[in-house]
Design a protein around this motif. Structure first.
Motif, PDB file in Angstrom:
ATOM      1  N   PHE A  11      -4.214  25.954   2.021  1.00  0.00           N
ATOM      2  CA  PHE A  11      -3.712  24.581   1.924  1.00  0.00           C
ATOM      3  C   PHE A  11      -4.788  23.660   1.364  1.00  0.00           C
ATOM      4  O   PHE A  11      -5.981  23.872   1.566  1.00  0.00           O
ATOM      5  CB  PHE A  11      -3.194  24.074   3.270  1.00  0.00           C
ATOM      6  CG  PHE A  11      -4.237  23.945   4.335  1.00  0.00           C
ATOM      7  CD1 PHE A  11      -4.680  25.059   5.022  1.00  0.00           C
ATOM      8  CD2 PHE A  11      -4.784  22.720   4.651  1.00  0.00           C
ATOM      9  CE1 PHE A  11      -5.646  24.955   5.996  1.00  0.00           C
ATOM     10  CE2 PHE A  11      -5.753  22.601   5.632  1.00  0.00           C
ATOM     11  CZ  PHE A  11      -6.180  23.730   6.305  1.00  0.00           C
TER      12      PHE A  11
ATOM     13  N   MET B 114      -2.333  32.398   3.539  1.00  0.00           N
ATOM     14  CA  MET B 114      -1.884  31.030   3.272  1.00  0.00           C
ATOM     15  C   MET B 114      -3.098  30.129   3.026  1.00  0.00           C
ATOM     16  O   MET B 114      -4.100  30.210   3.718  1.00  0.00           O
ATOM     17  CB  MET B 114      -1.067  30.514   4.452  1.00  0.00           C
ATOM     18  CG  MET B 114      -0.604  29.099   4.271  1.00  0.00           C
ATOM     19  SD  MET B 114       0.761  28.642   5.338  1.00  0.00           S
ATOM     20  CE  MET B 114       0.149  29.032   6.947  1.00  0.00           C
TER      21      MET B 114
ATOM     22  N   LEU C  96      -0.362  17.141  -0.990  1.00  0.00           N
ATOM     23  CA  LEU C  96      -0.617  18.176   0.003  1.00  0.00           C
ATOM     24  C   LEU C  96       0.022  19.460  -0.520  1.00  0.00           C
ATOM     25  O   LEU C  96       1.211  19.476  -0.844  1.00  0.00           O
ATOM     26  CB  LEU C  96       0.043  17.752   1.321  1.00  0.00           C
ATOM     27  CG  LEU C  96      -0.336  18.468   2.596  1.00  0.00           C
ATOM     28  CD1 LEU C  96      -1.825  18.388   2.868  1.00  0.00           C
ATOM     29  CD2 LEU C  96       0.441  17.861   3.766  1.00  0.00           C
TER      30      LEU C  96
ATOM     31  N   VAL D  48       0.844  -1.203   0.000  1.00  0.00           N
ATOM     32  CA  VAL D  48       0.000   0.000   0.000  1.00  0.00           C
ATOM     33  C   VAL D  48       0.880   1.255   0.000  1.00  0.00           C
ATOM     34  O   VAL D  48       0.605   2.232  -0.697  1.00  0.00           O
ATOM     35  CB  VAL D  48      -0.952   0.006   1.222  1.00  0.00           C
ATOM     36  CG1 VAL D  48      -1.648   1.354   1.366  1.00  0.00           C
ATOM     37  CG2 VAL D  48      -1.979  -1.105   1.098  1.00  0.00           C
ATOM     38  N   PHE D  49       1.973   1.214   0.758  1.00  0.00           N
ATOM     39  CA  PHE D  49       2.839   2.398   0.866  1.00  0.00           C
ATOM     40  C   PHE D  49       3.682   2.628  -0.390  1.00  0.00           C
ATOM     41  O   PHE D  49       4.135   3.740  -0.631  1.00  0.00           O
ATOM     42  CB  PHE D  49       3.778   2.263   2.066  1.00  0.00           C
ATOM     43  CG  PHE D  49       3.079   2.352   3.401  1.00  0.00           C
ATOM     44  CD1 PHE D  49       1.984   3.180   3.569  1.00  0.00           C
ATOM     45  CD2 PHE D  49       3.523   1.619   4.487  1.00  0.00           C
ATOM     46  CE1 PHE D  49       1.342   3.261   4.786  1.00  0.00           C
ATOM     47  CE2 PHE D  49       2.887   1.700   5.710  1.00  0.00           C
ATOM     48  CZ  PHE D  49       1.791   2.521   5.862  1.00  0.00           C
ATOM     49  N   GLU D  50       3.923   1.562  -1.147  1.00  0.00           N
ATOM     50  CA  GLU D  50       4.860   1.682  -2.280  1.00  0.00           C
ATOM     51  C   GLU D  50       4.157   2.100  -3.565  1.00  0.00           C
ATOM     52  O   GLU D  50       2.994   1.846  -3.765  1.00  0.00           O
ATOM     53  CB  GLU D  50       5.603   0.374  -2.478  1.00  0.00           C
ATOM     54  CG  GLU D  50       6.656   0.159  -1.407  1.00  0.00           C
ATOM     55  CD  GLU D  50       7.194  -1.257  -1.349  1.00  0.00           C
ATOM     56  OE1 GLU D  50       8.126  -1.505  -0.561  1.00  0.00           O
ATOM     57  OE2 GLU D  50       6.662  -2.116  -2.059  1.00  0.00           O
TER      58      GLU D  50
ATOM     59  N   PHE E 189       0.589  23.686  -0.154  1.00  0.00           N
ATOM     60  CA  PHE E 189       0.545  24.915   0.648  1.00  0.00           C
ATOM     61  C   PHE E 189       0.871  26.083  -0.262  1.00  0.00           C
ATOM     62  O   PHE E 189       1.924  26.091  -0.893  1.00  0.00           O
ATOM     63  CB  PHE E 189       1.558  24.871   1.796  1.00  0.00           C
ATOM     64  CG  PHE E 189       1.264  23.799   2.780  1.00  0.00           C
ATOM     65  CD1 PHE E 189       0.460  24.056   3.873  1.00  0.00           C
ATOM     66  CD2 PHE E 189       1.755  22.525   2.599  1.00  0.00           C
ATOM     67  CE1 PHE E 189       0.165  23.058   4.784  1.00  0.00           C
ATOM     68  CE2 PHE E 189       1.469  21.519   3.493  1.00  0.00           C
ATOM     69  CZ  PHE E 189       0.667  21.787   4.595  1.00  0.00           C
TER      70      PHE E 189
ATOM     71  N   ASN F 244      -8.582  24.995   2.205  1.00  0.00           N
ATOM     72  CA  ASN F 244      -9.009  26.003   3.156  1.00  0.00           C
ATOM     73  C   ASN F 244      -7.993  27.135   3.172  1.00  0.00           C
ATOM     74  O   ASN F 244      -6.834  26.935   2.832  1.00  0.00           O
ATOM     75  CB  ASN F 244      -9.132  25.394   4.559  1.00  0.00           C
ATOM     76  CG  ASN F 244     -10.128  26.158   5.422  1.00  0.00           C
ATOM     77  OD1 ASN F 244     -10.544  27.270   5.079  1.00  0.00           O
ATOM     78  ND2 ASN F 244     -10.501  25.569   6.542  1.00  0.00           N
ATOM     79  N   GLU F 245      -8.482  28.298   3.559  1.00  0.00           N
ATOM     80  CA  GLU F 245      -7.589  29.444   3.710  1.00  0.00           C
ATOM     81  C   GLU F 245      -7.497  29.756   5.186  1.00  0.00           C
ATOM     82  O   GLU F 245      -8.509  29.690   5.898  1.00  0.00           O
ATOM     83  CB  GLU F 245      -8.142  30.646   2.943  1.00  0.00           C
ATOM     84  CG  GLU F 245      -7.230  31.852   2.977  1.00  0.00           C
ATOM     85  CD  GLU F 245      -7.740  32.991   2.111  1.00  0.00           C
ATOM     86  OE1 GLU F 245      -8.822  32.840   1.519  1.00  0.00           O
ATOM     87  OE2 GLU F 245      -7.054  34.017   2.037  1.00  0.00           O
TER      88      GLU F 245
ATOM     89  N   LYS G  47       2.763  11.864  -2.980  1.00  0.00           N
ATOM     90  CA  LYS G  47       3.188  10.478  -2.759  1.00  0.00           C
ATOM     91  C   LYS G  47       2.220   9.528  -3.453  1.00  0.00           C
ATOM     92  O   LYS G  47       1.004   9.686  -3.353  1.00  0.00           O
ATOM     93  CB  LYS G  47       3.211  10.205  -1.240  1.00  0.00           C
ATOM     94  CG  LYS G  47       3.464   8.755  -0.846  1.00  0.00           C
ATOM     95  CD  LYS G  47       4.935   8.427  -0.849  1.00  0.00           C
ATOM     96  CE  LYS G  47       5.183   6.970  -0.444  1.00  0.00           C
ATOM     97  NZ  LYS G  47       5.046   6.010  -1.543  1.00  0.00           N
ATOM     98  N   TRP G  48       2.791   8.582  -4.162  1.00  0.00           N
ATOM     99  CA  TRP G  48       1.993   7.498  -4.741  1.00  0.00           C
ATOM    100  C   TRP G  48       1.834   6.393  -3.699  1.00  0.00           C
ATOM    101  O   TRP G  48       2.754   6.130  -2.923  1.00  0.00           O
ATOM    102  CB  TRP G  48       2.687   6.905  -5.959  1.00  0.00           C
ATOM    103  CG  TRP G  48       2.563   7.720  -7.201  1.00  0.00           C
ATOM    104  CD1 TRP G  48       3.500   8.554  -7.741  1.00  0.00           C
ATOM    105  CD2 TRP G  48       1.439   7.765  -8.092  1.00  0.00           C
ATOM    106  NE1 TRP G  48       3.028   9.121  -8.889  1.00  0.00           N
ATOM    107  CE2 TRP G  48       1.761   8.651  -9.130  1.00  0.00           C
ATOM    108  CE3 TRP G  48       0.175   7.147  -8.094  1.00  0.00           C
ATOM    109  CZ2 TRP G  48       0.879   8.931 -10.172  1.00  0.00           C
ATOM    110  CZ3 TRP G  48      -0.696   7.431  -9.129  1.00  0.00           C
ATOM    111  CH2 TRP G  48      -0.350   8.314 -10.151  1.00  0.00           C
ATOM    112  N   PHE G  49       0.705   5.715  -3.707  1.00  0.00           N
ATOM    113  CA  PHE G  49       0.460   4.557  -2.857  1.00  0.00           C
ATOM    114  C   PHE G  49      -0.101   3.419  -3.707  1.00  0.00           C
ATOM    115  O   PHE G  49      -0.601   3.644  -4.810  1.00  0.00           O
ATOM    116  CB  PHE G  49      -0.560   4.895  -1.755  1.00  0.00           C
ATOM    117  CG  PHE G  49      -0.057   5.890  -0.744  1.00  0.00           C
ATOM    118  CD1 PHE G  49       0.650   5.473   0.370  1.00  0.00           C
ATOM    119  CD2 PHE G  49      -0.294   7.244  -0.912  1.00  0.00           C
ATOM    120  CE1 PHE G  49       1.111   6.395   1.304  1.00  0.00           C
ATOM    121  CE2 PHE G  49       0.162   8.165   0.011  1.00  0.00           C
ATOM    122  CZ  PHE G  49       0.867   7.739   1.120  1.00  0.00           C
TER     123      PHE G  49
ATOM    124  N   PHE H 157       7.717   9.569  -4.460  1.00  0.00           N
ATOM    125  CA  PHE H 157       7.534  10.653  -3.505  1.00  0.00           C
ATOM    126  C   PHE H 157       8.262  11.892  -4.013  1.00  0.00           C
ATOM    127  O   PHE H 157       9.405  11.798  -4.490  1.00  0.00           O
ATOM    128  CB  PHE H 157       8.095  10.246  -2.137  1.00  0.00           C
ATOM    129  CG  PHE H 157       8.127  11.362  -1.135  1.00  0.00           C
ATOM    130  CD1 PHE H 157       6.949  11.916  -0.660  1.00  0.00           C
ATOM    131  CD2 PHE H 157       9.336  11.877  -0.677  1.00  0.00           C
ATOM    132  CE1 PHE H 157       6.980  12.962   0.258  1.00  0.00           C
ATOM    133  CE2 PHE H 157       9.369  12.919   0.241  1.00  0.00           C
ATOM    134  CZ  PHE H 157       8.184  13.463   0.705  1.00  0.00           C
TER     135      PHE H 157
END
Lengths: 192, 640
Positions: B627, B625, B604, A190-192, B606, B151-152, B593-595, B549
């Protein structure tokens, strides 16, 4: 209150530099629970008292350092009836650089970023007014001491800024236990 | 005319043989899907923030006025916007809301941006081109889901119950989309739906909105179907798009927002027949409808406008190893309805382009088009020269001359402007633009690339809108007085440097600086030009670990801008707002990030971590700001 913030920031930078990259990303994981002593330092205590606070997280090895997701729950009691009681759930993602110390202990410092969700307890509020969320960020440091097989004791300190119009600034000290284990293959996939 | 084209094609096909085609677009930027994802693009309109040589301004954060490579003011937005080469009509007054496109970043393979006047997809694009090229799905059935929330910062939090209460600020960018695709050997089908919601709560605009609408939320629903297939010795692409947007569209003519319900419908097909090894026949037919009326929450009812656009194009392209020659003819019919008044326009354009590959080192290209509209004849042309000095050094220089009618330059059909619209001495006034560019590029080992660019613009015979807004502090309403002024002119020179450096497989970074100045012009044009920054500096760095990542960061600086239309704003708002937008810096961060073996992608984002409130328009929302979290789920090639 800038002093602990500065110390944590320096620790974060130094540990990041000395933290080693993992060739075995996601191999080890841990879960932890902790009791938190929380104080606020930007005037919120004029209106509310901080009551119980506790939290838990899941942590695993990352490309460099460790990464974790967690939640901290805190209750606030209004000092007057016009200030409704509320509770907060801080759902965060954190990264720490880790350096190994004697006795298999370790020290990590990093940063936490998350959403600070607040729920106000008042019958006069509609659902939109009852719930509020805001960004929260802060430096974080943790000391871990293995005590028995997979069990460790943790002590941590963190500084949290919640970016409300008048920001809320918390300093938390926590103590708890963590259980470490080899990450199951299905979870690694799942993490990879 | 068609006979003439056929004769020319036959002659040219007999003159040349062999087959090679090299793209000769200049000032072209390619943004890949990876670029979009790495840089935390969520809404399609975020693409504007990736274009270093385009300036933009926004009131609400979603609709933008742009100045592509100093080719225009923030007035007269007529950027050519395409989906897979099909022109789409996103007219939202004089702002561009790219989010109205019935796509999200998941459907986009690349975005091609052209920032110099030239012929593109059968149209002479004076003010830049943005072409969204969609992905080809994998074989079998595939689908993906996309959800984002944002959201701000700056909400009151618990202080809302105390004497320190403050207003709530915007909840941003709730977006949910679903995409289902299927693909065979010679065809694919994409179907797509998205919904977006935003609360408008910024103090700068909420008072204006509250006085015109009982609802402060904007809502969008968009859907599209794309069918691509190979048949009859060619490839064909069918696109159906539908967008409905309940929003608050800013009308310059009234100086504020109007509560609008905007429905855009598009149906079109474009494609290519390969007549021989050297000759292609390209075609495009589309019909679109852009209807703007009051949204149901409107407190008063004021207007209704609709534009029905029929566009057809036929072109033939001949290519061999030395030459690429194109002839085309397009016909456009617009039926415009405004407050019960109907008008119809016809436009016929004949165009040609010739790319001549003189040698390995030299390459020349000429574009030319002539358009007959409203009894007027317009001429546009571009001459491009490419010189490969050595393997690592390239020099490009180009000149263009283009003409445009005022009525093509503006979507401003609001009643006051409508009089001008009906007055042929104004609507048929020809604006003229001469542009030139000198571009030097240096490549070292594919790891370091340096681009130096010098540009010159000469705008003349322009018709511009001269505004003088009056601001009322009590309800933040704005009253506008304006005139149309003819024979406006300006000369502008600019220069830029861009360095792209790949440090390692993990780290690459990019630096950009530009400077522009105007040195001769009419007073109104010169004053309006001050709304564009003189200096601009952008630095971005991208870390990519293991293709799984990544972290991206961007620093952006632009110098002060001044908006003469709002020259009394400081005084009338008792310095609460300002006609000047101060120089500002922002730092944006994105971590992705890939999962699950690239089935789930989390990002994510900002924006503006320095958290200094800034304004991109004198009466627009202030941005602190912000995000965002976006979640994408992909399943490819299931049920093969």
């Amino acid at each position: 209150m800038n002093k602990p913030k500065t110390i944590l920031a320096i620790l974060f930078v130094s540990v990041s530099i000395f933290s080693q990259s993992h060739s075995n990303t996601f191999d080890k994981s841990s879960v932890a629970i902790s009791y938190i002593k929380s104080t606020e330092h930007n005037g919120l205590d004029t209106y509310w008292n901080i009551e119980n606070s506790f939290g838990g997280y899941f942590q695993t090895q990352f490309y460099i350092g460790d990464i974790s997701v967690g939640i901290s729950h805190t209750s606030f009691k209004g000092l007057k009836t016009k200030y409704p009681d509320f509770s907060s759930n801080y759902i965060y993602l954190s990264w720490i650089g880790v350096i190994d110390l004697p006795l298999n202990s370790s020290f990590g410092a990093g940063i936490k970023i998350g959403s600070y969700l607040m729920t106000f307890e008042s019958d006069t509020l509609n659902s939109f007014q009852k719930n509020e969320s805001e960004l929260a960020v802060g430096p974080y440091a943790i000391f871990t001491l293995p005590v028995f097989n997979h069990l460790s004791l943790n002590v941590s300190g963190e500084f949290i800024t919640v970016f409300t119009k008048r920001s809320m600034k918390f300093f938390n000290i926590s103590a708890g236990v963590s259980y470490s284990f080899s990450t199951p293959d299905w979870l690694k996939r799942v993490f990879e | 005319m068609i006979r003439l084209i056929s004769i020319l094609l036959i002659i040219s096909s007999q003159l040349f043989s062999q087959n090679i085609y090299t793209n000769s677009d200049i000032s072209k930027t390619i943004i890949t899907n990876n670029d979009l994802k790495n840089s935390g693009v969520i809404n399609i309109s975020d693409v504007f923030n990736l274009l270093n040589n385009w300036n933009n301004s926004t009131i609400n954060g979603y609709s933008f006025a742009v100045s592509p490579n100093n080719l225009s003011l923030y007035q007269n937005q007529n950027v050519l916007i395409l989906i897979d080469g099909q022109k789409v009509d996103l007219g939202e007054q004089d702002f561009i809301n790219l989010n109205l496109i019935p796509l999200t970043i998941d459907q986009i393979d690349t975005v091609e941006i052209i920032s110099f006047p030239q012929l593109n997809n059968g149209e002479y694009a004076q003010n830049g081109v943005i072409n969204f090229i969609t992905k080809k799905p994998t074989k079998g059935l595939s689908f993906n889901l996309f959800n984002s929330v944002g959201n701000e910062v700056g909400d009151p939090g618990p202080y809302v119950f105390t004497q320190e209460r403050s207003p709530n600020v915007d909840k941003l960018g709730y977006l949910l989309s679903f995409n289902l695709n299927t693909s065979g050997e010679n065809w694919y089908l994409r179907s797509f739906i998205k919904t977006e919601e935003n609360y408008l709560t910024d103090p700068a605009i909420i008072d204006r909105i509250n006085s015109i609408s009982s609802d402060n939320k904007s809502r969008m629903l968009a859907a599209s179907v794309i069918l691509n297939f190979n048949a009859l010795s060619g490839n064909h692409n069918f696109l159906f798009g539908y967008t409905e947007n309940d929003d608050f569209v800013f009308y310059r003519q009234i100086g504020g927002e109007a509560p609008t319900n905007n429905i855009l419908k598009h149906i079109g097909i474009n494609g290519t027949f390969n007549l021989s090894q050297n000759i292609d026949l390209n075609y495009f037919v589309k019909n679109s409808n852009n209807e703007i009326k009051n949204r149901t929450s409107a407190i008063y009812s004021e207007f209704f406008e609709s534009t029905e656009l029929f566009l057809s194009r036929l072109e033939s392209k001949y290519k061999n190893k030395n030459i690429s020659l194109l002839f085309g003819l397009s016909y456009e019919n617009q039926e415009i309805s405004l407050l019960g008044n109907n008008n119809e326009f016809n436009m016929i354009t004949l165009y040609t382009s010739l790319n001549y590959f003189f040698s390995q080192r030299f390459n020349y290209a000429i574009d030319f088009s002539t358009t007959k509209q409203n009894g007027e004849t317009l001429f546009n042309g571009t001459l491009k020269n490419f010189w490969r000095i050595t393997t690592n050094n390239n020099l490009t220089f180009a000149f263009s001359y283009s003409q445009n009618l005022f009525i093509n330059n503006t979507y401003s059909l609001f009643p006051d402007n409508y009089r001008a619209f009906m007055d042929s001495t104004i609507s048929d006034a020809k604006s003229n633009l001469f542009s030139s560019v000198l571009l030097y590029s240096y490549n070292l080992n594919k790891r370091l690339k340096i681009n130096l660019s010098g540009d010159y613009r000469h705008f003349f015979n322009y018709t511009l809108e001269d505004y003088n807004y009056q601001f009322y502090t009590l309800d933040r309403n704005i009253e506008s007085n304006y005139n149309l002024k003819n024979n406006e002119f300006l000369k502008v020179a600019s220069g830029s440097v861009e360095i792209e450096h790949i440090i390692s497989e993990v780290v690459k970074h990019n630096l950009y600086y530009s400077y522009q100045t105007n040195f001769e012009g009419s007073s109104l044009f010169s004053e309006l030009w001050k709304s564009l920054p003189t200096h601009k500096f952008v630095y971005s760095i991208n870390f990519n670990f293991n293709n799984s990542f990544g972290i991206w960061a961007k620093y952006y600086y632009q110098s002060e801008t001044s908006w003469s239309q709002y020259r009394y704003l400081d005084f009338q708002s008792t310095n609460e707002s300002s006609s000047k937008s101060k120089a500002y810096s922002t730092i944006d961060l994105s971590a992705q990030k890939w999962f699950w073996q690239k089935r789930v992608w989390l990002n994510l984002v900002f924006k503006d971590i320095l958290n200094n409130r800034k304004y991109f328009h004198p009466i627009g929302a202030g941005f602190d700001m912000r995000f965002y979290l976006q979640f994408h789920l992909y399943f490819h090639s299931i049920l093969i």
